[in-house]
Design an enzyme around this catalytic site. Structure first.
Site, mmCIF file in Angstrom:
data_model
loop_
_atom_site.group_PDB
_atom_site.id
_atom_site.type_symbol
_atom_site.label_atom_id
_atom_site.label_comp_id
_atom_site.label_asym_id
_atom_site.label_seq_id
_atom_site.Cartn_x
_atom_site.Cartn_y
_atom_site.Cartn_z
ATOM 1 N N MET A 79 3.087 -4.159 -3.953
ATOM 2 C CA MET A 79 3.940 -3.003 -3.673
ATOM 3 C C MET A 79 3.156 -1.725 -3.943
ATOM 4 S SD MET A 79 7.780 -2.161 -5.023
ATOM 5 C CE MET A 79 7.377 -1.799 -6.711
ATOM 6 N N CYS A 80 3.188 -0.797 -3.016
ATOM 7 C CA CYS A 80 2.554 0.505 -3.169
ATOM 8 C C CYS A 80 3.507 1.558 -2.613
ATOM 9 C CB CYS A 80 1.235 0.584 -2.404
ATOM 10 S SG CYS A 80 -0.037 -0.569 -2.996
ATOM 11 N N GLY A 81 3.251 2.798 -2.936
ATOM 12 C CA GLY A 81 4.045 3.892 -2.387
ATOM 13 C C GLY A 81 3.174 4.789 -1.525
ATOM 14 N N ARG A 111 6.328 2.476 -7.732
ATOM 15 C CA ARG A 111 5.797 1.580 -6.694
ATOM 16 C C ARG A 111 4.288 1.356 -6.845
ATOM 17 N NH1 ARG A 111 9.043 0.335 -2.491
ATOM 18 N NH2 ARG A 111 7.191 -0.352 -1.360
#
Length: 306
Positions: free
Chosen positions: A1-3, A32
């Site tokens: 998960m990344c933003g 995130r």
């Protein structure tokens, strides 16, 4: 998960507040991606036949002055501009980008060139958004558009070099939420085509792929449509260029993404909450980008092509 976040200014007021507004968006994406934070801003164009580079040193005690700065003046004369920002140095050299990058690779291999072009400036480090924003003074930045990323590492190392954005071509950057399964094979293929990579990260391969397609004469939209065929995996990409930015999700669209637009700005993010502090957001047109569809905005047109 990344933003991931992106902001494209349509008005002078948003251009002057770009750093402040993007910083607030980035902080909303902290949960995130707690491993590292990075941004690319498009601002302060350099003159004809000049190149702007951001270089990074992993040594916190690196002696910029008296070392690489003096070497640059000896090699390129006193037209060299040079400024240190924490672990990064911004320099403007009176030569083409290929010459500037080759000089660093040959003469200072201990440094990493993290972006090069005429308007792009990339800053990235391990750490939370709030700390990185303060370290580089990002709230004071103005500019025409910018992208940002908060990383939760699911493959490859947690280092500044592995942080997003990745910039493999002039004034080009990419931020990514997702993962690619065929990046090792594709990296070998692109290296054979002359694309240089600094890490084993899958997202850097996606950036390199776009650089390669653009060198072949494809438009950004054509390069992204080809990526749907050649990149295996899940992705939401935001891509910055000299003139604008683009967004694309894979054919399934399992990674989140949302776009909002007003008369003054266009924004994209992994989650809607990143838009909460933008001026006039209550009147914005908001939608979820469809899978396998290119959304792009260009400063010469300031309109959506989708």
């Amino acid at each position: 998960m990344c933003g991931i976040v992106g902001l494209f200014a349509k008005s002078p007021d948003v251009e002057s507040r770009l750093g402040e507004l993007l910083s607030n968006m980035l902080i909303e994406m902290t949960e995130r991606g707690p491993d590292s934070t990075g941004v690319s801003f498009y601002r302060h164009p350099v003159g004809p036949s000049e190149t702007k580079l951001l270089v990074y040193s992993a040594d916190p005690d690196y002696a910029w002055e008296g070392g690489v700065h003096d070497d640059l003046k000896k090699a390129f004369g006193h037209r060299v501009q040079f400024a240190v920002h924490a672990s990064h140095a911004l320099t403007v050299l009176p030569v083409e980008a290929e010459t500037a990058q080759s000089w660093f690779w040959k003469n200072h291999p201990e440094l990493r060139v993290i972006s090069a072009g005429t308007v792009i400036e990339t800053y990235k480090e391990k750490g939370l958004p709030r700390d990185i924003i303060e370290r580089f003074g990002l709230r004071a930045f103005s500019g025409t558009h910018a992208l940002g990323h908060t990383r939760m590492a699911t493959e490859s190392e947690v280092t500044t070099e592995h942080s997003h954005p990745f910039s493999t071509g002039q004034d080009l950057c990419l931020v990514h939420n997702g993962s690619l399964s065929n990046h090792n094979r594709l990296r070998d293929r692109l290296r054979a085509e002359g694309i240089r990579f600094e890490t084993d990260n899958d997202s850097e391969v996606a950036a390199g792929y776009l650089t390669w397609r653009l060198r072949q004469g494809a438009s950004l939209e054509q390069a992204l449509e080809s990526a749907l065929e050649d990149l295996d995996g899940f992705f939401t990409f935001a891509i910055g260029t000299r003139d604008g930015f683009a967004v694309i999700r894979d054919v399934i669209g399992c990674k989140p993404g949302v776009i909002a637009e007003t008369d003054d700005w266009v924004a994209m993010a992994s989650e809607y909450r990143a838009f909460a502090g933008l001026p006039g957001v209550e009147h914005a047109n908001v939608w979820e980008p469809a899978p396998a569809t290119v959304y792009s905005w260009n400063r010469s047109e300031t309109r959506a092509d989708h």
